[in-house]
Scaffold this motif. Structure first.
Motif, short mmCIF file in Angstrom:
data_model
loop_
_atom_site.label_atom_id
_atom_site.label_comp_id
_atom_site.label_asym_id
_atom_site.label_seq_id
_atom_site.Cartn_x
_atom_site.Cartn_y
_atom_site.Cartn_z
N VAL A 52 -4.86 14.22 0.04
CA VAL A 52 -4.27 13.31 1.03
C VAL A 52 -4.40 13.96 2.40
O VAL A 52 -3.89 15.06 2.63
N PRO A 53 -5.10 13.33 3.33
CA PRO A 53 -5.67 11.98 3.29
C PRO A 53 -7.17 11.93 3.01
O PRO A 53 -7.80 10.90 3.27
N TRP A 58 -1.76 8.30 -0.49
CA TRP A 58 -0.77 9.03 -1.28
C TRP A 58 -1.30 9.19 -2.70
O TRP A 58 -2.16 8.44 -3.14
N CYS A 59 -0.82 10.21 -3.36
CA CYS A 59 -1.28 10.48 -4.72
C CYS A 59 -0.13 10.98 -5.58
O CYS A 59 0.86 11.50 -5.07
N VAL A 60 -0.29 10.81 -6.88
CA VAL A 60 0.73 11.19 -7.85
C VAL A 60 0.07 11.91 -9.00
O VAL A 60 -1.02 11.53 -9.45
N VAL A 61 0.73 12.96 -9.48
CA VAL A 61 0.35 13.60 -10.74
C VAL A 61 1.52 13.46 -11.70
O VAL A 61 2.61 13.98 -11.44
N ALA A 73 5.46 14.92 -11.72
CA ALA A 73 5.46 16.31 -11.28
C ALA A 73 5.29 16.43 -9.77
O ALA A 73 5.95 17.24 -9.13
N VAL A 74 4.39 15.62 -9.20
CA VAL A 74 4.09 15.72 -7.77
C VAL A 74 3.82 14.33 -7.22
O VAL A 74 3.12 13.53 -7.85
N LEU A 161 -4.49 7.90 -7.36
CA LEU A 161 -4.85 7.97 -5.94
C LEU A 161 -4.76 6.57 -5.36
O LEU A 161 -5.30 5.62 -5.94
N VAL A 162 -4.11 6.44 -4.20
CA VAL A 162 -3.83 5.12 -3.64
C VAL A 162 -4.19 5.08 -2.16
O VAL A 162 -3.90 6.02 -1.42
N ARG A 163 -4.86 3.99 -1.77
CA ARG A 163 -5.08 3.67 -0.36
C ARG A 163 -4.16 2.53 0.03
O ARG A 163 -4.03 1.55 -0.72
N THR A 164 -3.52 2.66 1.19
CA THR A 164 -2.62 1.60 1.63
C THR A 164 -3.33 0.54 2.46
O THR A 164 -2.74 -0.48 2.82
#
Length: 447
Positions: A52-53, A58-61, A73-74, A161-164
């Motif tokens: 990021v970026p 934004w991203c998530v694990v 976790a993150v 993984l996300v793009r807004t």
């Protein structure tokens, strides 16, 4: 004038080279983030800050727990203010076997999943889907990619993984890069799990080998052991206590070099050898340590350890007991009186074991006043990488002095919590409280 082909366009070539360099840089930065720490989640957080970026807003694990639930976790966002406490690490609802939620599908091995449609949370198929959609809604999502984290034919979690806004996140040429990063994350998670399991096995082994403390008449005995907190490793620290046939209380504390399963096994070997020597030979502590050093040289050459061997014997005049001890490279015992005076017992010192078996092993005798406490400990209690050893010794004296009249169990708990929290090493300690001068005559029985 001849028209130039697309393949020969220098601007296109430059862009291709630049794009390749950016990808290589991203992979290198991601690998460095994962390898920058032995702890998994700090490494994952640093990795997400690389992604990021560069690849996402934004991203998530999410990592799979032993009970089958996902734990967040993150979660890293390019705008830190967008994250409320509710988006920090937490357990997610359980994934149903037939759930069509993207996270559930990824857990079953599907992927990469590319999403561009995010219905309201109320339209979720189950609790996990509704929770997932709520996150997309609250943090904003225009496009998303979910990749299962696979290692050794198992799914260990999911990378999201996300793009807004509009972007190239899910372009076909980006997917190999994202999958490669997911594979690196999965390997890091798998290695951390293997490392943690080895540490748990070593700790269970080590704790199983620590003794039950004997009933030593009016003497009060307490002990503690704590593995290394920072690295989740276990080492060769140990304590021991038992009664000899003549009624003397034997106290032992030692530290075998190393921080792994081998060190824990070596610790058990040293402990058992020392027990046998002590029970067979009615000799002063210095000679007992010399015999242990000789046996160690024959059976386990090149293995080094520190050890303190002590005998607490029956009271003499004025209710004073005697501590007869020898220390081979080990930190000095600490004597704390009822009034809070403290003193390190610096006699009976010699080189650590496993270096020179011909070394002379002196011993010393100290009177122990009524209601005093003698504390034996390993170096993890006082040593810190960022300070000199004298600072740790002073800190121990100050803590012990303030606790001189506390019950012995409380004394040990407070010493461990006050000094052990900042330690990066494993810690063992054993303490003995001398009874008041008016105590009943000394009688000791082994359990």
């Amino acid at each position: 004038m001849t028209a130039q082909s697309h393949e020969d366009d220098p601007f296109e070539v430059d862009r291709a080279v630049q794009d390749a360099l950016e990808r290589l840089t991203l992979v290198a930065d991601a690998s460095e983030a994962l390898s920058s720490t032995l702890e998994l989640e700090p490494g994952l957080r640093r990795l997400c800050r690389v992604l990021v970026p560069a690849l996402a807003d934004w991203c998530v694990v999410d990592l799979l727990q032993d009970d089958g639930r996902l734990r967040r976790a993150v979660l890293e966002h390019r705008d830190p203010d967008a994250l409320s406490p509710g988006f920090l690490e937490s357990l997610l609802p359980r994934a149903e076997d037939s759930s069509g939620a993207p996270l559930a599908r990824a857990l079953r091995g599907a992927g990469p999943l590319r999403l561009a449609d995010f219905p309201p949370p109320a339209q979720g198929m189950d609790a996990l889907h509704r929770s997932e959609l709520a996150t997309f809604q609250q943090l904003g999502a225009h496009r998303a990619v979910l990749i299962p984290l696979r290692a050794r034919r198992r799914v260990l979690g999911v990378l999201t993984l996300v793009r807004t806004g509009p972007g190239g996140l899910d372009d076909q040429d980006r997917l190999p890069l994202i999958e490669d990063l997911a594979h690196r994350i999965a390997m890091a998670v798998d290695n951390a799990n293997l490392h943690a399991e080895m540490a748990r096995t070593a700790e269970r082994l080590q704790r199983s080998l620590l003794p039950e403390l004997p009933q030593a008449g009016p003497l009060d005995i307490a002990a503690r052991y704590d593995p290394a907190r920072a690295s989740a490793e276990v080492g060769g620290d140990w304590y021991d206590a038992f009664l000899l046939p003549d009624g003397a209380l034997t106290l032992i504390i030692g530290d075998v070099t190393g921080h792994d399963l081998r060190a824990a096994v070596s610790m058990s070997q040293m402990r058992n050898m020392l027990r046998g020597i002590a029970c067979d030979r009615k000799e002063p502590p210095g000679k007992i340590l010399a015999r242990l050093d000789a046996a160690n040289e024959v059976l386990y050459p090149a293995q080094t350890l520190t050890c303190l061997y002590a005998l607490v014997t029956k009271p003499v005049a004025n209710g004073h007991w005697l501590l007869h001890y020898a220390a081979a490279g080990h930190p000095a015992p600490l004597l704390i009186t009822r009034d809070g005076d403290t003193r390190f017992l610096s006699g009976g010192r010699s080189l650590l074991l496993g270096v020179s078996p011909e070394t002379m092993r002196p011993d010393a005798v100290e009177p122990l006043p009524p209601e005093s406490t003698v504390l034996l400990y390993t170096d993890g209690l006082i040593e810190r990488r960022t300070e000199v050893i004298d600072d740790g010794m002073t800190r121990l004296r100050q803590h012990a002095a303030a606790l001189s009249r506390e019950p012995l169990e409380t004394f040990c708990d407070e010493i461990m919590s006050g000094l052990g929290e900042s330690s990066t090493d494993d810690i063992a300690m054993i303490a003995v409280r001398i009874p008041p001068a008016t105590s009943t005559p000394y009688t000791a029985t082994a359990e």
